[in-house]
Design an enzyme around this catalytic site. Structure first.
Site, PDB file in Angstrom:
ATOM      1  N   GLU A  17     -47.055  40.042  25.768  1.00  0.00           N
ATOM      2  CA  GLU A  17     -46.409  38.736  25.596  1.00  0.00           C
ATOM      3  C   GLU A  17     -44.975  38.848  25.086  1.00  0.00           C
ATOM      4  OE1 GLU A  17     -49.109  39.156  21.901  1.00  0.00           O
ATOM      5  OE2 GLU A  17     -48.864  40.089  23.861  1.00  0.00           O
ATOM      6  N   LEU A  19     -41.829  39.883  22.399  1.00  0.00           N
ATOM      7  CA  LEU A  19     -41.620  39.647  20.964  1.00  0.00           C
ATOM      8  C   LEU A  19     -41.654  38.150  20.680  1.00  0.00           C
ATOM      9  CD1 LEU A  19     -38.941  42.260  19.888  1.00  0.00           C
ATOM     10  CD2 LEU A  19     -41.227  41.977  18.966  1.00  0.00           C
ATOM     11  N   HIS A  20     -42.844  37.579  20.809  1.00  0.00           N
ATOM     12  CA  HIS A  20     -43.039  36.154  20.578  1.00  0.00           C
ATOM     13  C   HIS A  20     -44.154  35.957  19.574  1.00  0.00           C
ATOM     14  CE1 HIS A  20     -40.345  35.222  23.863  1.00  0.00           C
ATOM     15  NE2 HIS A  20     -40.965  36.157  24.567  1.00  0.00           N
ATOM     16  N   ALA A  21     -44.050  34.935  18.761  1.00  0.00           N
ATOM     17  CA  ALA A  21     -45.073  34.525  17.797  1.00  0.00           C
ATOM     18  C   ALA A  21     -45.662  35.697  17.014  1.00  0.00           C
ATOM     19  CB  ALA A  21     -46.150  33.706  18.483  1.00  0.00           C
ATOM     20  N   PRO A  23     -46.542  38.983  17.729  1.00  0.00           N
ATOM     21  CA  PRO A  23     -45.839  40.273  17.741  1.00  0.00           C
ATOM     22  C   PRO A  23     -44.508  40.231  16.980  1.00  0.00           C
ATOM     23  CG  PRO A  23     -46.729  39.825  19.900  1.00  0.00           C
ATOM     24  CD  PRO A  23     -46.904  38.567  19.094  1.00  0.00           C
TER      25      PRO A  23
END
Length: 98
Positions: A17, A19-21, A23
């Site tokens: 996914e 580097l979102h939320a 991670p």
């Protein structure tokens, strides 16, 4: 710069996914815990503070995309190695050893 040479690691984002939320949160906590000031950037972008959640989210780094971690602080080599491993392997926490 502080007179030290800039240490740098280029690595592909291992989280599917990107580097979102979650991670990004894992990465920012690890960067902060390292105690070494560093920056993160997309391969063709401007560097931002790696310890800033908003800055890291603002990069919009996707899974598989190359990012650049950099620092000229003392202890940068080891810290960057650990963060690069975290990002490349999409780990859930900062590795104690590389």
């Amino acid at each position: 710069m502080k007179g030290n040479t800039m240490a740098e690691r280029r690595v592909n984002v291992g989280w599917a996914e990107g580097l979102h939320a979650r991670p990004a949160s894992i990465f920012v906590r690890a960067a902060t815990a390292s105690g070494v000031p560093m920056t993160i950037a997309k391969a063709d972008g401007n560097p931002v503070n790696a310890a800033s959640m908003l800055a890291v989210l603002g990069l919009g780094a996707q899974g598989g995309e190359e990012i650049v971690l950099a620092s000229d602080a003392e202890g940068a080599e080891a810290a960057l190695d650990r963060l690069a491993k975290l990002v490349a392997e999409g780990l859930e926490e900062l590795p104690e050893t590389v």
